[in-house]
Scaffold this motif. Structure first.
Motif, mmCIF file in Angstrom:
data_model
loop_
_atom_site.group_PDB
_atom_site.id
_atom_site.type_symbol
_atom_site.label_atom_id
_atom_site.label_comp_id
_atom_site.label_asym_id
_atom_site.label_seq_id
_atom_site.Cartn_x
_atom_site.Cartn_y
_atom_site.Cartn_z
ATOM 1 N N SER A 1 12.646 -5.975 -8.040
ATOM 2 C CA SER A 1 12.031 -6.536 -7.091
ATOM 3 C C SER A 1 11.100 -6.208 -6.430
ATOM 4 C CB SER A 1 13.405 -6.552 -5.993
ATOM 5 O OG SER A 1 13.681 -5.464 -5.740
ATOM 6 N N GLN A 2 10.931 -5.032 -6.589
ATOM 7 C CA GLN A 2 9.427 -4.271 -6.048
ATOM 8 C C GLN A 2 8.336 -4.798 -6.977
ATOM 9 O OE1 GLN A 2 10.688 -0.093 -6.200
ATOM 10 N NE2 GLN A 2 10.808 0.127 -4.024
ATOM 11 N N TRP A 3 8.450 -4.914 -8.048
ATOM 12 C CA TRP A 3 7.414 -5.194 -9.112
ATOM 13 C C TRP A 3 7.026 -6.643 -8.637
ATOM 14 C CZ3 TRP A 3 3.859 -3.256 -11.861
ATOM 15 C CH2 TRP A 3 3.403 -4.045 -12.801
ATOM 16 N N GLN A 4 7.949 -7.493 -8.612
ATOM 17 C CA GLN A 4 7.822 -9.067 -8.132
ATOM 18 C C GLN A 4 6.855 -9.094 -6.904
ATOM 19 O OE1 GLN A 4 7.899 -11.194 -10.270
ATOM 20 N NE2 GLN A 4 6.517 -12.428 -8.834
ATOM 21 N N ARG A 5 7.353 -8.165 -5.811
ATOM 22 C CA ARG A 5 6.756 -8.379 -4.816
ATOM 23 C C ARG A 5 5.147 -7.764 -4.529
ATOM 24 N NH1 ARG A 5 9.759 -5.829 0.716
ATOM 25 N NH2 ARG A 5 8.164 -6.453 2.201
ATOM 26 N N LEU A 6 5.185 -6.822 -5.651
ATOM 27 C CA LEU A 6 3.754 -6.037 -5.762
ATOM 28 C C LEU A 6 2.792 -7.118 -6.355
ATOM 29 C CD1 LEU A 6 4.868 -2.514 -6.799
ATOM 30 C CD2 LEU A 6 3.445 -3.244 -4.845
ATOM 31 N N VAL A 7 3.368 -7.699 -7.502
ATOM 32 C CA VAL A 7 2.684 -8.684 -7.993
ATOM 33 C C VAL A 7 2.144 -10.067 -7.090
ATOM 34 C CG1 VAL A 7 2.500 -10.683 -10.111
ATOM 35 C CG2 VAL A 7 3.446 -8.413 -10.435
ATOM 36 N N ASP B 1 -1.144 8.270 -19.524
ATOM 37 C CA ASP B 1 -1.319 7.365 -20.664
ATOM 38 C C ASP B 1 0.035 6.406 -20.719
ATOM 39 O OD1 ASP B 1 0.246 8.991 -21.746
ATOM 40 O OD2 ASP B 1 -1.058 9.764 -23.462
ATOM 41 N N ASP B 2 0.749 6.489 -19.659
ATOM 42 C CA ASP B 2 1.964 5.433 -19.738
ATOM 43 C C ASP B 2 1.609 4.064 -19.872
ATOM 44 O OD1 ASP B 2 4.224 7.493 -18.337
ATOM 45 O OD2 ASP B 2 2.239 7.691 -17.500
ATOM 46 N N THR B 3 2.625 3.363 -20.813
ATOM 47 C CA THR B 3 2.289 1.991 -21.160
ATOM 48 C C THR B 3 2.685 1.055 -20.174
ATOM 49 O OG1 THR B 3 4.556 1.595 -21.617
ATOM 50 C CG2 THR B 3 3.514 2.281 -23.471
ATOM 51 N N ASP B 4 1.981 -0.114 -19.980
ATOM 52 C CA ASP B 4 2.124 -1.034 -18.897
ATOM 53 C C ASP B 4 3.611 -1.286 -18.725
ATOM 54 O OD1 ASP B 4 -0.602 -1.395 -18.941
ATOM 55 O OD2 ASP B 4 -0.552 -3.477 -19.888
ATOM 56 N N ASP B 5 4.455 -1.530 -19.810
ATOM 57 C CA ASP B 5 5.796 -1.433 -19.772
ATOM 58 C C ASP B 5 6.525 -0.314 -18.685
ATOM 59 O OD1 ASP B 5 8.111 -3.404 -19.985
ATOM 60 O OD2 ASP B 5 8.851 -1.858 -21.482
ATOM 61 N N ARG B 6 6.082 0.679 -18.882
ATOM 62 C CA ARG B 6 6.683 1.899 -18.177
ATOM 63 C C ARG B 6 6.162 1.832 -16.788
ATOM 64 N NH1 ARG B 6 9.221 6.947 -18.193
ATOM 65 N NH2 ARG B 6 7.878 8.534 -17.007
ATOM 66 N N ILE B 7 5.016 1.518 -16.336
ATOM 67 C CA ILE B 7 4.534 1.316 -15.114
ATOM 68 C C ILE B 7 5.411 0.261 -14.418
ATOM 69 C CG2 ILE B 7 2.920 0.617 -13.674
ATOM 70 C CD1 ILE B 7 0.938 2.324 -15.461
ATOM 71 N N ARG B 8 5.406 -0.924 -15.166
ATOM 72 C CA ARG B 8 6.359 -2.051 -14.433
ATOM 73 C C ARG B 8 7.896 -1.550 -14.156
ATOM 74 N NH1 ARG B 8 9.586 -5.565 -16.312
ATOM 75 N NH2 ARG B 8 9.043 -5.208 -18.789
ATOM 76 N N SER B 9 8.504 -1.103 -15.274
ATOM 77 C CA SER B 9 9.923 -1.001 -15.075
ATOM 78 C C SER B 9 10.350 0.511 -14.930
ATOM 79 C CB SER B 9 10.652 -1.347 -16.265
ATOM 80 O OG SER B 9 10.014 -0.589 -17.331
ATOM 81 N N GLY B 10 9.431 1.336 -14.974
ATOM 82 C CA GLY B 10 9.735 2.890 -14.584
ATOM 83 C C GLY B 10 9.025 3.200 -13.288
ATOM 84 N N ALA B 11 8.016 2.601 -12.850
ATOM 85 C CA ALA B 11 7.378 3.108 -11.578
ATOM 86 C C ALA B 11 8.154 2.372 -10.370
ATOM 87 C CB ALA B 11 5.895 3.005 -11.455
ATOM 88 N N TYR B 12 8.588 0.970 -10.845
ATOM 89 C CA TYR B 12 9.122 0.097 -9.863
ATOM 90 C C TYR B 12 10.213 -0.465 -10.045
ATOM 91 C CZ TYR B 12 4.194 0.909 -8.631
ATOM 92 O OH TYR B 12 3.129 1.649 -8.204
ATOM 93 N N SER B 13 11.087 -0.866 -9.126
ATOM 94 C CA SER B 13 12.386 -1.680 -9.642
ATOM 95 C C SER B 13 11.953 -3.020 -9.800
ATOM 96 C CB SER B 13 13.258 -1.828 -8.153
ATOM 97 O OG SER B 13 12.804 -2.456 -7.263
ATOM 98 N N LEU C 1 0.759 -1.130 0.012
ATOM 99 C CA LEU C 1 -0.025 -0.068 0.031
ATOM 100 C C LEU C 1 0.771 1.276 -0.078
ATOM 101 C CD1 LEU C 1 -2.696 -1.131 2.674
ATOM 102 C CD2 LEU C 1 -3.225 -0.699 0.177
ATOM 103 N N ARG C 2 2.019 1.193 0.380
ATOM 104 C CA ARG C 2 2.856 2.308 0.353
ATOM 105 C C ARG C 2 3.606 2.512 -0.715
ATOM 106 N NH1 ARG C 2 6.165 1.380 5.695
ATOM 107 N NH2 ARG C 2 5.922 -0.868 4.826
ATOM 108 N N GLY C 3 3.060 2.565 -1.772
ATOM 109 C CA GLY C 3 3.715 2.983 -3.326
ATOM 110 C C GLY C 3 2.811 2.514 -4.501
ATOM 111 N N GLY C 4 1.968 1.206 -3.970
ATOM 112 C CA GLY C 4 1.480 0.516 -5.004
ATOM 113 C C GLY C 4 0.234 1.027 -5.371
ATOM 114 N N GLY C 5 -0.338 2.181 -5.203
ATOM 115 C CA GLY C 5 -1.370 2.592 -5.502
ATOM 116 C C GLY C 5 -2.840 1.698 -4.898
#
Ligand SMILES: Cc1cc2nc3c(=O)[nH]c(=O)nc-3n(C[C@H](O)[C@H](O)[C@H](O)COP(=O)(O)OP(=O)(O)OC[C@H]3O[C@@H](n4cnc5c(N)ncnc54)[C@H](O)[C@@H]3O)c2cc1C
Length: 462
Positions: free
Chosen positions: A435-441, A421-433, A188-192
């Motif tokens: 390891s953060q992305w994997q943990r969020l998923v 209107d950022d792409t899914d890819d930019r959200i995955r790799s731009g908004a998170y590292s 919740l602290r960054g994952g929207g």
């Protein structure tokens, strides 16, 4: 629509709050959000009054298979708060705040605005990091991270978060904190808004105010290389108490701006001393002695007033489009591009905002929250804005996109709350590292495996 009609009946018999549908007198007002460029027509707007209403609305949406979005302050430029034909779970009547003077922590309902929190906390001489516009929702702002004048001193808004009351995707109630459901609390602290609906936030507060030394210094654009060069040095050397941001635009017709300058390109610094105003003058002196500003309104003023200084420039219902990057230090290359794009601005209502990180933001370990690139120096927001009847809307949008492209070589990712209107890819790799992305998923998979909460910068379950 058959399921929507049944859902309306069910919601009207179970919710304390109003249920608004097309044709109702309040429908257009209830579906209006900050960005007037977003026009969507939900089938149902459920104006919740508390956790029980929110949980009932979630269960109803699931039962009737309704696409659902959640509205906090309605500020997301992309219009995440609204959907067409589905259900909006609207928190805008849940704005209560209560400060416990003995702790002193503040409890804030999920639909509260920055102004609500500032008003209540300042009554007790304390503050949290909020945004720079008083009508931004604390819900969306917090869940994405939360940046503002106070962040170099108090950290991001999420760095002050102690616990959340959450309604999950199956309509259950859980508490998330360092002690309970810690994985959810981390996300919740960054994952929207991906993991649940937060009906109440609990924050720690810090002594501040009611008076702060703060205000605006403004120079003609010709001085921008020197001013932005100064901002680079000041960001590195000023104490944590100094909040600072840059702004480049055509000078608006405001009483504080001398008439001959109105409409001309200008560069400004907004300074805030987050401490005793008497000590602030020495800390801000290097900025105050920079060149010959055409405007200097840095003076002691109520903190709540300072927190509204951008409200008039970013009103509700005008049309907006923006793009954003986190940036490293403002090298001459970066400032050259920023100034060139400011000079190319196509609308008198558009602007370039440069938030400045550092201080307490950078001291929190990267993996402690889902907010990456804490060592970034700045965030640049390229804000295009125009009046609804402006025939040049496309040109203004194109200015923001071209400015974004020009700064892409210097990008250090994107702040999730400034995505559009950022792409899914930019959200995955731009908004998170990674390891953060994997943990969020992983957390998404656990708490929302069907991606019920997808009106956001979306994190899909695996
Ligand atoms: C004029 C303006 C100024 C801004 N200034 C700043 C700033 O200074 N600092 C900063 O960090 N950001 C700033 N922002 C960006 C802002 O943080 C985001 O737009 C944020 O999403 C706004 O939250 P909201 O609740 O108002 O928006 P909404 O559009 O209502 O919600 C945004 C997202 O959050 C979700 N959400 C909202 N509340 C909840 C909740 N209680 N529980 C679960 N999900 C929820 C929504 O579903 C949606 O996905 C600004 C935005 C604007 C338009």
């Amino acid at each position: 629509m058959a399921n929507a009609a049944a859902a309306v009946e069910q919601l009207r018999s179970t919710l304390l709050g109003d249920v608004v549908v097309p044709g109702d007198a309040g429908y257009d007002a209830a579906r209006a959000i900050w960005n007037g460029n977003i026009q969507r027509r939900p089938a149902i707007i459920a104006r919740c009054r508390g956790t029980a209403d929110v949980a009932a609305a979630v269960r109803c949406a699931r039962e009737h298979d309704l696409e659902t979005t959640v509205r906090g302050g309605g500020h997301a430029v992309a219009g995440y708060a609204l959907c067409d034909d589905g259900l909006v779970i609207d928190l805008s009547e849940m704005r209560g705040c209560r400060l416990d003077p003995t702790t002193p922590r503040v409890r804030v309902e999920g639909g509260a605005l920055n102004a609500d929190v500032d008003r209540e906390t300042q009554r007790f001489g304390v503050a949290i990091t909020g945004g720079i516009v008083s009508h931004t929702g604390i819900g969306g702002l917090t869940l994405g991270g939360g940046i503002g004048h106070a962040m170099r001193k108090f950290g991001l808004t999420i760095d002050n978060l102690v616990s959340c009351d959450v309604v999950t995707a199956d309509g259950e109630f859980v508490v998330a904190s360092a002690q309970e459901n810690a994985d959810l609390f981390w996300a919740l602290r960054g994952g929207g808004g991906n993991f649940g609906i937060v009906t109440s936030f609990e924050f720690t507060t810090h002594p501040l105010g009611p008076t702060v030394l703060a205000g605006l210094l403004l120079w003609p654009m010709d001085d921008a290389p020197e001013v932005l060069g100064f901002l680079r040095e000041f960001a590195a050397s000023a104490p944590d108490e100094v909040g600072m941001m840059g702004n480049l635009r055509l000078a608006p017709a405001l009483p504080i701006i001398p008439e001959p300058i109105q409409g001309t390109p200008v560069v400004a610094l907004v300074l805030t001393y987050m401490g005793d105003p008497d000590k602030g003058m020495a800390a801000l002196r290097p900025a105050l002695e920079l060149g010959e500003p055409a405007v200097n309104n840095v003076e002691p003023k109520p903190y709540v007033m300072h927190q509204t200084m951008f409200d008039a420039a970013l009103p509700h219902y005008r049309h907006y489009y923006w793009k954003s990057h986190k940036l490293g230090p403002l090298t001459d290359d970066v400032t050259g591009v920023v100034i060139e794009r400011a000079r190319a601005i196509t609308s008198g209502l558009s602007s370039i905002a440069l938030f400045t990180f550092g201080g307490a933001v950078a001291r929190v370990p990267e993996d402690a929250t889902a907010f990456p690139n804490r060592d970034a120096s700045h965030d640049v927001n390229l804000v295009a804005s125009w009046l609804p009847d402006d025939p040049e809307a496309d040109r203004h949008i194109e200015w923001a996109r071209a400015s974004f492209d020009a700064l892409t070589p210097y990008s250090r990712g994107v702040y999730v709350n400034f995505t559009n209107d950022d792409t899914d890819d930019r959200i995955r790799s731009g908004a998170y590292s990674d390891s953060q992305w994997q943990r969020l998923v992983d957390v998404k998979q656990q708490y929302d495996p069907t991606n019920f909460f997808r009106g956001n910068a979306n994190i899909r379950p695996d």
